[in-house]
Design an enzyme around this catalytic site. Structure first.
Site, PDB file in Angstrom:
ATOM      1  N   LYS A  12       0.817  -1.214   0.000  1.00 10.83           N
ATOM      2  CA  LYS A  12       0.000   0.000   0.000  1.00 10.83           C
ATOM      3  C   LYS A  12       0.852   1.266   0.000  1.00 10.83           C
ATOM      4  O   LYS A  12       0.397   2.323  -0.428  1.00 10.83           O
ATOM      5  CB  LYS A  12      -0.966  -0.019   1.178  1.00 10.83           C
ATOM      6  CG  LYS A  12      -2.038  -1.094   1.005  1.00 10.83           C
ATOM      7  CD  LYS A  12      -3.096  -1.055   2.074  1.00 10.83           C
ATOM      8  CE  LYS A  12      -4.220  -2.040   1.780  1.00 10.83           C
ATOM      9  NZ  LYS A  12      -3.805  -3.453   1.981  1.00 10.83           N
ATOM     10  N   ASP A  13       2.102   1.161   0.463  1.00  9.43           N
ATOM     11  CA  ASP A  13       2.994   2.325   0.438  1.00  9.43           C
ATOM     12  C   ASP A  13       3.190   2.871  -0.978  1.00  9.43           C
ATOM     13  O   ASP A  13       3.375   4.068  -1.159  1.00  9.43           O
ATOM     14  CB  ASP A  13       4.384   1.941   0.972  1.00  9.43           C
ATOM     15  CG  ASP A  13       4.394   1.765   2.485  1.00  9.43           C
ATOM     16  OD1 ASP A  13       3.593   2.419   3.172  1.00  9.43           O
ATOM     17  OD2 ASP A  13       5.215   0.965   2.959  1.00  9.43           O
TER      18      ASP A  13
END
Ligand code: PLP
Length: 472
Positions: free
Chosen positions: A113-114
């Site tokens: 998700k980063d």
């Protein structure tokens, strides 16, 4: 490029207009009005690009209300070796046969998700400054999303984050990651309750429209188009690194929950990236596997949603699935609304098995699927460690297990690694009789001072906390 709603709202918008929005006004999801096409010559040209350069090329096809120079600067600032711990950003590693692992989890919070969230943080800061506005991001997390959002928004001008999480229920590593942030614009609220209590509070605050407007409350959830778009880039990167000519095809296998990650693969394929198959891997919460096998989409009740050892895939419905269904239904907004609004409300699902469109999911759009269980995860983690000297996290293990069931001779299969083992260490004692490897930069993180506020599960208490911090 203009964006339209899957449910037909007749007011196409530009990228920066939908950037800070969640759902479209009619409750649908935003989609590009068409998919820009990338031909073989362009793919060849992109082969030598850095990740930031590749991101700029792809984002430019969808964003025409940020200048090229500004967009370039935003990509360069986001995708650096210092943020992602490697100059390749998403390194590709060969496992065995034609199986590869694309490492998407080297960012600050060690989950994929980063990759999108870091870009979102920079885009938000840019657009808010341009408008002279502020935004207070309010969220609920059981781990991954909240920490990715905080690490993306920390220190950003014009943005505060108020993140609720269930007190004492995240893993010690996840708590340390979030609560050790000392940035003034990050506010951790540990709610005395479970994740659903946190989510109910966020909904209640967001449904108070006067409060929402006055205190500029926003979200960063997985239906945001900019997040999806950022994820399209690593499908191109994985393709380019596993092939030597744009005549070749590859397959991707994706550990899936809300269908955000694999939906980005669908977008890449619609743009002409030579993807033979997109393999959806689920855990015991197998509503997506059920749909691709049978044509039945059935939202699960709370009691029918399993708590598993790949918790970030424990979903009762797949919030991005409507995007793919919109394409599957020939971009018919009336039918999309009938299924995702009317049928979900009335019957909790729908059945497309007799519909001509259902066959297209596999034949025209290349989807395959499978499911994995706790026993499968243990066996896959053990096998990958003992035979291939590679430690994979339980979500990635779901991907590897299902990928192996869908291999085609001569076609590379790329499994997207969605987190590093240290984030989900509980299963490793059982699988390997040891704790997982931990990148040196996280040594001793549990001992850092923690900054968070414990609060009862009370909407008014959370509102008061926000009012005090925003100071209006
Ligand atoms: C969010 C997440 C997933 C699921 O991704 P979707 O985009 O919701 O399908 C899988 N694995 C990990 C580790 C995650 O954090």
């Amino acid at each position: 490029m203009r964006y339209l709603s899957t449910r037909g709202h007749a007011d196409p918008k530009r990228f920066c207009e939908i950037l800070l929005e969640g759902l479209a006004p009619d409750g649908g999801l935003y989609m590009p009005s068409s998919y820009p096409q990338v031909d073989a010559a362009t793919l060849e040209k992109w082969r030598g690009l850095s990740y930031a350069e590749l991101a700029f090329e792809i984002l430019s096809l969808y964003i025409d209300d940020v200048t090229a120079a500004d967009l370039k600067a935003l990509c360069d600032k986001t995708y650096t070796a210092s943020v992602f711990a490697t100059p390749e950003i998403v390194p590709l590693r060969a496992l065995d046969g034609n199986l590869y692992l694309e490492g998407l989890s080297n960012g600050p919070t060690l989950a994929f998700k980063d990759i999108a969230m870091q870009l979102l943080g920079n885009l938000f800061e840019y657009e808010l400054a341009r408008r002279g506005e502020e935004l207070n991001v309010l969220g609920a997390t059981s781990g991954d999303t909240g920490s990715a959002a905080e690490y993306a928004m920390r220190g950003k001008k014009g943005i505060r984050v108020f993140m609720t999480s269930p007190h004492g229920r995240m893993s010690p590593f996840q708590q340390a990651q979030m609560f050790s942030l000392q940035d003034e614009n990050i506010h951790n609220i540990a709610i005395e309750g479970v994740f659903d209590d946190c989510q109910d509070i966020v909904k209640a605050v967001s449904n108070d429209l006067a409060f929402k407007r006055k205190y500029k409350i926003g979200t960063v959830n997985s239906i945001n188009w900019a997040r999806l778009l950022a994820q399209v880039v690593y499908y191109f990167a994985g393709y380019l690194r596993s092939t030597s000519s744009a005549q070749q095809r590859v397959a991707f296998a994706v550990p899936s929950g809300n269908f955000g990650n694999i939906c980005a693969g669908h977008v890449a394929r619609m743009m002409g990236l030579p993807i033979s198959h997109l393999v959806v891997a689920t855990n015991e919460n197998d509503l997506l596997d059920e749909f691709f096998r049978t044509g039945v989409y059935r939202v699960r009740s709370g009691s029918d949603t399993h708590e598993t050892s790949s918790p970030s895939m424990d979903i009762s419905k797949a919030s991005n699935f409507e995007r793919f269904a919109f394409d599957l239904l020939g971009r018919d907004p009336v039918r999309t609304k009938a299924l995702f609004h009317d049928a979900l409300l009335a019957a909790g699902g729908f059945d497309l098995h007799a519909d001509a469109s259902f066959a297209a999911a596999s034949v025209r759009f290349g989807f395959r699927s499978g499911r994995s269980t706790h026993a499968d995860r243990l066996a896959t983690i053990r096998d990958t460690w003992e035979r291939l000297d590679t430690m994979i996290d339980p979500h990635t293990a779901d991907g590897v297990k299902v990928a192996r069931e869908h291999m085609t001779a001569g076609v590379p299969m790329i499994v997207l690694e969605t987190a590093l083992p240290v984030k989900f260490s509980a299963i490793f004692e059982e699988a390997l009789g040891r704790t997982p490897d931990r990148p040196a930069r996280f040594d001793g993180i549990e001992n850092l001072p923690k900054r968070m506020q414990v609060m009862p599960a009370d909407v008014d208490a959370v509102k008061r906390y926000i009012v005090e911090r925003v100071g209006l």
